[in-house]
Write a protein that holds these residues in place. Structure first.
Motif, mmCIF file in Angstrom:
data_model
loop_
_atom_site.group_PDB
_atom_site.id
_atom_site.type_symbol
_atom_site.label_atom_id
_atom_site.label_comp_id
_atom_site.label_asym_id
_atom_site.label_seq_id
_atom_site.Cartn_x
_atom_site.Cartn_y
_atom_site.Cartn_z
ATOM 1 N N VAL A 63 32.787 65.924 109.632
ATOM 2 C CA VAL A 63 33.439 64.731 109.095
ATOM 3 C C VAL A 63 32.376 63.649 108.927
ATOM 4 C CG1 VAL A 63 35.156 62.951 109.555
ATOM 5 C CG2 VAL A 63 35.593 65.309 110.256
ATOM 6 N N ARG A 64 32.275 63.099 107.729
ATOM 7 C CA ARG A 64 31.322 62.021 107.494
ATOM 8 C C ARG A 64 31.838 60.749 108.150
ATOM 9 N NH1 ARG A 64 27.807 60.971 102.086
ATOM 10 N NH2 ARG A 64 26.383 59.494 103.063
ATOM 11 N N VAL A 65 30.942 60.016 108.807
ATOM 12 C CA VAL A 65 31.316 58.795 109.514
ATOM 13 C C VAL A 65 30.459 57.631 109.031
ATOM 14 C CG1 VAL A 65 32.189 59.993 111.562
ATOM 15 C CG2 VAL A 65 29.778 59.357 111.451
ATOM 16 N N ALA A 66 31.014 56.416 109.163
ATOM 17 C CA ALA A 66 30.312 55.219 108.691
ATOM 18 C C ALA A 66 29.206 54.784 109.647
ATOM 19 C CB ALA A 66 31.308 54.079 108.487
ATOM 20 N N ALA A 67 29.433 54.936 110.944
ATOM 21 C CA ALA A 67 28.451 54.512 111.940
ATOM 22 C C ALA A 67 28.130 55.685 112.861
ATOM 23 C CB ALA A 67 28.993 53.340 112.742
ATOM 24 N N ALA A 81 12.000 62.938 97.475
ATOM 25 C CA ALA A 81 12.631 64.248 97.264
ATOM 26 C C ALA A 81 12.532 65.151 98.482
ATOM 27 C CB ALA A 81 12.035 64.930 96.038
ATOM 28 N N GLN A 82 12.411 64.567 99.677
ATOM 29 C CA GLN A 82 12.346 65.357 100.899
ATOM 30 C C GLN A 82 13.395 64.852 101.874
ATOM 31 O OE1 GLN A 82 8.501 65.546 102.682
ATOM 32 N NE2 GLN A 82 9.127 67.034 104.210
ATOM 33 N N PHE A 83 14.269 65.763 102.323
ATOM 34 C CA PHE A 83 15.380 65.395 103.190
ATOM 35 C C PHE A 83 15.293 66.169 104.491
ATOM 36 C CE2 PHE A 83 16.412 64.820 98.778
ATOM 37 C CZ PHE A 83 16.730 63.476 98.763
ATOM 38 N N HIS A 84 15.865 65.598 105.537
ATOM 39 C CA HIS A 84 15.699 66.148 106.879
ATOM 40 C C HIS A 84 16.966 65.898 107.676
ATOM 41 C CE1 HIS A 84 13.276 67.605 110.158
ATOM 42 N NE2 HIS A 84 13.336 66.486 110.843
ATOM 43 N N LEU A 85 17.341 66.854 108.521
ATOM 44 C CA LEU A 85 18.494 66.694 109.399
ATOM 45 C C LEU A 85 18.032 66.540 110.838
ATOM 46 C CD1 LEU A 85 20.904 69.452 108.030
ATOM 47 C CD2 LEU A 85 21.039 66.992 107.648
ATOM 48 N N VAL A 114 18.358 56.504 106.701
ATOM 49 C CA VAL A 114 19.493 57.367 107.012
ATOM 50 C C VAL A 114 20.423 57.381 105.799
ATOM 51 C CG1 VAL A 114 21.480 57.742 108.520
ATOM 52 C CG2 VAL A 114 19.327 56.866 109.477
ATOM 53 N N ILE A 115 20.641 58.550 105.225
ATOM 54 C CA ILE A 115 21.521 58.695 104.069
ATOM 55 C C ILE A 115 22.973 58.775 104.510
ATOM 56 C CG2 ILE A 115 22.151 60.234 102.158
ATOM 57 C CD1 ILE A 115 19.166 60.969 102.024
#
Length: 123
Positions: A63-67, A81-85, A114-115
Motif C-alpha cells: 500500500v502506498r503511503v504519504a509519510a 535514470a537510476q532507482f533504488h529500493l 524519495v519518490i
C-alpha cells in the motif's frame, strides 16, 4: 515487521537480479525477501528512464503511503535514470549496495530523493 526481516539480511552479498539470500540479492530481491516474496518486478534494467515497472510491482503487493515510517519500503532516485529500493529502520535504512557488494544498513535518512513509500497492509 519488514525492517526486522531486512536487518536479518545484512551481510548478504550483492547480486544484480539476485532473489535468493544464499546466492545474493539486489535491492528488489532484498525487498522481496523482507516482504515475503511478493514484490518481484521483472523487466527492469540497472538504469532506466522511469521507475514505472518498479512502482507497478510495489503497488501490486503493498500500500502506498504519504509519510514513511520504520518498516516501510522506500523508492529512491539514486541518480539520473537510476532507482533504488530500501527498507526504513529505527537506525536508518537497509539496502543492497552494488558499490560495497553487500546488503547493509546505512544510518540516518537517505540523501537521495524519495519518490514514494509503501508498506504491508498488516504492518
Amino acid at each position: 515487521m519488514m525492517d526486522e526481516r531486512a536487518q536479518q539480511l545484512i551481510g548478504v552479498p550483492f547480486r544484480l537480479h539476485g532473489r535468493d539470500p544464499a546466492t545474493g540479492l539486489d535491492c528488489i530481491g532484498l525487498v522481496a525477501c523482507a516482504v515475503g516474496g511478493a514484490v518481484v518486478p521483472t523487466g527492469y534494467r540497472l538504469r532506466q528512464g522511469a521507475p514505472d515497472v518498479i512502482i507497478e510491482g510495489l503497488n501490486a503487493a503493498l500500500v502506498r503511503v504519504a509519510a514513511a515510517r520504520v518498516g516501510d519500503v522506500l523508492l529512491l532516485q539514486g541518480g539520473v535514470a537510476q532507482f533504488h529500493l530500501a527498507v526504513m529502520t529505527t537506525q536508518g535504512f537497509v539496502h543492497a549496495c552494488a558499490l560495497l557488494r553487500r546488503v547493509l544498513e546505512t544510518p540516518g535518512l537517505p540523501t537521495w530523493p524519495v519518490i514514494g513509500a509503501w508498506r504491508k497492509q498488516e504492518d
